[in-house]
Motif scaffolding. Structure first.
Motif, PDB file in Angstrom:
ATOM      1  N   CYS A  28       0.846  -1.194   0.000  1.00 24.36           N
ATOM      2  CA  CYS A  28       0.000   0.000   0.000  1.00 24.36           C
ATOM      3  C   CYS A  28       0.878   1.240   0.000  1.00 24.36           C
ATOM      4  O   CYS A  28       1.894   1.294   0.695  1.00 24.36           O
ATOM      5  N   LEU A  29       0.495   2.215  -0.814  1.00 25.83           N
ATOM      6  CA  LEU A  29       1.203   3.489  -0.884  1.00 25.83           C
ATOM      7  C   LEU A  29       0.265   4.532  -1.472  1.00 25.83           C
ATOM      8  O   LEU A  29      -0.789   4.182  -2.008  1.00 25.83           O
ATOM      9  N   PRO A  30       0.633   5.810  -1.395  1.00 24.10           N
ATOM     10  CA  PRO A  30      -0.232   6.845  -1.969  1.00 24.10           C
ATOM     11  C   PRO A  30      -0.466   6.590  -3.462  1.00 24.10           C
ATOM     12  O   PRO A  30       0.441   6.164  -4.185  1.00 24.10           O
ATOM     13  N   ARG A  31      -1.692   6.842  -3.924  1.00 24.34           N
ATOM     14  CA  ARG A  31      -2.061   6.546  -5.311  1.00 24.34           C
ATOM     15  C   ARG A  31      -1.135   7.235  -6.301  1.00 24.34           C
ATOM     16  O   ARG A  31      -0.714   6.645  -7.292  1.00 24.34           O
ATOM     17  N   ALA A  32      -0.788   8.488  -6.064  1.00 25.17           N
ATOM     18  CA  ALA A  32       0.070   9.228  -6.996  1.00 25.17           C
ATOM     19  C   ALA A  32       1.423   8.537  -7.166  1.00 25.17           C
ATOM     20  O   ALA A  32       1.952   8.456  -8.281  1.00 25.17           O
ATOM     21  N   ASP A  33       1.981   8.019  -6.072  1.00 26.55           N
ATOM     22  CA  ASP A  33       3.262   7.311  -6.138  1.00 26.55           C
ATOM     23  C   ASP A  33       3.134   6.004  -6.917  1.00 26.55           C
ATOM     24  O   ASP A  33       4.005   5.659  -7.716  1.00 26.55           O
ATOM     25  N   LEU A  34       2.043   5.286  -6.683  1.00 24.59           N
ATOM     26  CA  LEU A  34       1.823   4.022  -7.397  1.00 24.59           C
ATOM     27  C   LEU A  34       1.659   4.271  -8.892  1.00 24.59           C
ATOM     28  O   LEU A  34       2.269   3.573  -9.718  1.00 24.59           O
ATOM     29  N   ILE A  35       0.881   5.273  -9.263  1.00 27.61           N
ATOM     30  CA  ILE A  35       0.650   5.592 -10.678  1.00 27.61           C
ATOM     31  C   ILE A  35       1.963   5.978 -11.357  1.00 27.61           C
ATOM     32  O   ILE A  35       2.263   5.521 -12.463  1.00 27.61           O
ATOM     33  N   GLU A  36       2.764   6.786 -10.685  1.00 31.38           N
ATOM     34  CA  GLU A  36       4.057   7.190 -11.234  1.00 31.38           C
ATOM     35  C   GLU A  36       4.934   5.956 -11.495  1.00 31.38           C
ATOM     36  O   GLU A  36       5.587   5.852 -12.535  1.00 31.38           O
ATOM     37  N   HIS A  37       4.929   5.018 -10.571  1.00 34.07           N
ATOM     38  CA  HIS A  37       5.710   3.787 -10.703  1.00 34.07           C
ATOM     39  C   HIS A  37       5.186   2.918 -11.860  1.00 34.07           C
ATOM     40  O   HIS A  37       5.974   2.415 -12.665  1.00 34.07           O
ATOM     41  N   LEU A  38       3.869   2.755 -11.947  1.00 33.00           N
ATOM     42  CA  LEU A  38       3.285   1.918 -12.996  1.00 33.00           C
ATOM     43  C   LEU A  38       3.528   2.503 -14.385  1.00 33.00           C
ATOM     44  O   LEU A  38       3.835   1.774 -15.334  1.00 33.00           O
ATOM     45  N   GLU A  39       3.381   3.812 -14.507  1.00 30.78           N
ATOM     46  CA  GLU A  39       3.600   4.461 -15.804  1.00 30.78           C
ATOM     47  C   GLU A  39       5.079   4.479 -16.187  1.00 30.78           C
ATOM     48  O   GLU A  39       5.440   4.181 -17.334  1.00 30.78           O
ATOM     49  N   GLY A  40       5.929   4.812 -15.241  1.00 31.68           N
ATOM     50  CA  GLY A  40       7.349   4.953 -15.526  1.00 31.68           C
ATOM     51  C   GLY A  40       8.081   3.643 -15.731  1.00 31.68           C
ATOM     52  O   GLY A  40       8.852   3.486 -16.680  1.00 31.68           O
ATOM     53  N   ARG A  41       7.850   2.688 -14.859  1.00 35.09           N
ATOM     54  CA  ARG A  41       8.614   1.440 -14.905  1.00 35.09           C
ATOM     55  C   ARG A  41       7.994   0.385 -15.813  1.00 35.09           C
ATOM     56  O   ARG A  41       8.702  -0.378 -16.463  1.00 35.09           O
ATOM     57  N   TYR A  42       6.658   0.305 -15.843  1.00 35.87           N
ATOM     58  CA  TYR A  42       5.990  -0.768 -16.573  1.00 35.87           C
ATOM     59  C   TYR A  42       5.197  -0.300 -17.791  1.00 35.87           C
ATOM     60  O   TYR A  42       4.572  -1.112 -18.465  1.00 35.87           O
ATOM     61  N   SER A  43       5.158   0.988 -18.055  1.00 36.37           N
ATOM     62  CA  SER A  43       4.385   1.568 -19.160  1.00 36.37           C
ATOM     63  C   SER A  43       2.911   1.171 -19.099  1.00 36.37           C
ATOM     64  O   SER A  43       2.272   0.965 -20.123  1.00 36.37           O
ATOM     65  N   GLU A  44       2.379   1.032 -17.899  1.00 35.63           N
ATOM     66  CA  GLU A  44       0.979   0.657 -17.733  1.00 35.63           C
ATOM     67  C   GLU A  44       0.089   1.892 -17.766  1.00 35.63           C
ATOM     68  O   GLU A  44       0.513   2.993 -17.429  1.00 35.63           O
ATOM     69  N   HIS A  45      -1.156   1.692 -18.197  1.00 34.56           N
ATOM     70  CA  HIS A  45      -2.159   2.752 -18.225  1.00 34.56           C
ATOM     71  C   HIS A  45      -3.484   2.174 -17.740  1.00 34.56           C
ATOM     72  O   HIS A  45      -3.676   0.954 -17.746  1.00 34.56           O
ATOM     73  N   LEU A  46      -4.377   3.038 -17.344  1.00 40.20           N
ATOM     74  CA  LEU A  46      -5.680   2.611 -16.838  1.00 40.20           C
ATOM     75  C   LEU A  46      -6.465   1.916 -17.936  1.00 40.20           C
ATOM     76  O   LEU A  46      -6.652   2.465 -19.022  1.00 40.20           O
ATOM     77  N   THR A  47      -6.923   0.681 -17.680  1.00 39.75           N
ATOM     78  CA  THR A  47      -7.715  -0.045 -18.668  1.00 39.75           C
ATOM     79  C   THR A  47      -9.149  -0.283 -18.204  1.00 39.75           C
ATOM     80  O   THR A  47     -10.004  -0.590 -19.016  1.00 39.75           O
ATOM     81  N   GLY A  48      -9.403  -0.145 -16.923  1.00 39.19           N
ATOM     82  CA  GLY A  48     -10.764  -0.335 -16.438  1.00 39.19           C
ATOM     83  C   GLY A  48     -10.838  -0.256 -14.928  1.00 39.19           C
ATOM     84  O   GLY A  48      -9.820  -0.155 -14.247  1.00 39.19           O
ATOM     85  N   GLY A  49     -12.045  -0.305 -14.431  1.00 44.54           N
ATOM     86  CA  GLY A  49     -12.235  -0.268 -12.989  1.00 44.54           C
ATOM     87  C   GLY A  49     -13.640   0.156 -12.638  1.00 44.54           C
ATOM     88  O   GLY A  49     -14.489   0.336 -13.508  1.00 44.54           O
ATOM     89  N   GLY A  50     -13.871   0.299 -11.361  1.00 43.27           N
ATOM     90  CA  GLY A  50     -15.181   0.715 -10.893  1.00 43.27           C
ATOM     91  C   GLY A  50     -15.220   0.781  -9.379  1.00 43.27           C
ATOM     92  O   GLY A  50     -14.265   0.405  -8.702  1.00 43.27           O
ATOM     93  N   MET A  51     -16.323   1.252  -8.860  1.00 47.53           N
ATOM     94  CA  MET A  51     -16.481   1.379  -7.417  1.00 47.53           C
ATOM     95  C   MET A  51     -16.708   0.003  -6.805  1.00 47.53           C
ATOM     96  O   MET A  51     -17.619  -0.715  -7.199  1.00 47.53           O
ATOM     97  N   GLN A  52     -15.860  -0.365  -5.864  1.00 44.36           N
ATOM     98  CA  GLN A  52     -16.026  -1.622  -5.148  1.00 44.36           C
ATOM     99  C   GLN A  52     -16.990  -1.425  -3.982  1.00 44.36           C
ATOM    100  O   GLN A  52     -17.726  -2.321  -3.616  1.00 44.36           O
ATOM    101  N   SER A  53     -16.945  -0.244  -3.412  1.00 46.53           N
ATOM    102  CA  SER A  53     -17.862   0.162  -2.352  1.00 46.53           C
ATOM    103  C   SER A  53     -17.891   1.694  -2.381  1.00 46.53           C
ATOM    104  O   SER A  53     -17.115   2.298  -3.121  1.00 46.53           O
TER     105      SER A  53
END
Length: 102
Positions: A28-53
């Protein structure tokens, strides 16, 4: 529509088969830090999601280049916890079968 429903069922069904959360170390970490890591290191982008609760947003990030994917939940306090990661992500775009009017 049927293919999208089946794809969603497979994704969440696979998540249900994962070992119990208490058996896995939760990252677990702040969302901004996780997004920066996913985009920078893995070239990942948002593909889907939704409200779990009302207080949790589930997101799936994936990379067309590397095939990696990450599933995480973001809480209302901005902390994101990784639920699953993997390789060989297959992006399926629903198509209408020939001859079937939708």
């Amino acid at each position: 529509m049927f293919k999208r429903l089946c794809s969603t069922a497979v994704i969440f069904g696979a998540a249900a088969l994962a070992p119990p959360v208490h058996a896995q170390p939760m990252t677990c970490l702040p969302r901004a830090d996780l997004i920066e890591h996913l985009e920078g290191r893995y070239s990942e982008h948002l593909t889907g999601g939704g409200m779990q609760s009302p207080l949790q947003l589930l997101e799936i990030w994936a990379s067309d280049q590397t095939g990696s994917f990450t599933v995480f939940v973001t809480r209302s306090d901005g902390l994101s916890c990784v639920i699953a990661t993997g390789q060989n992500w297959q992006d399926t775009t629903p198509t209408d079968p020939e001859g079937v009017a939708g």
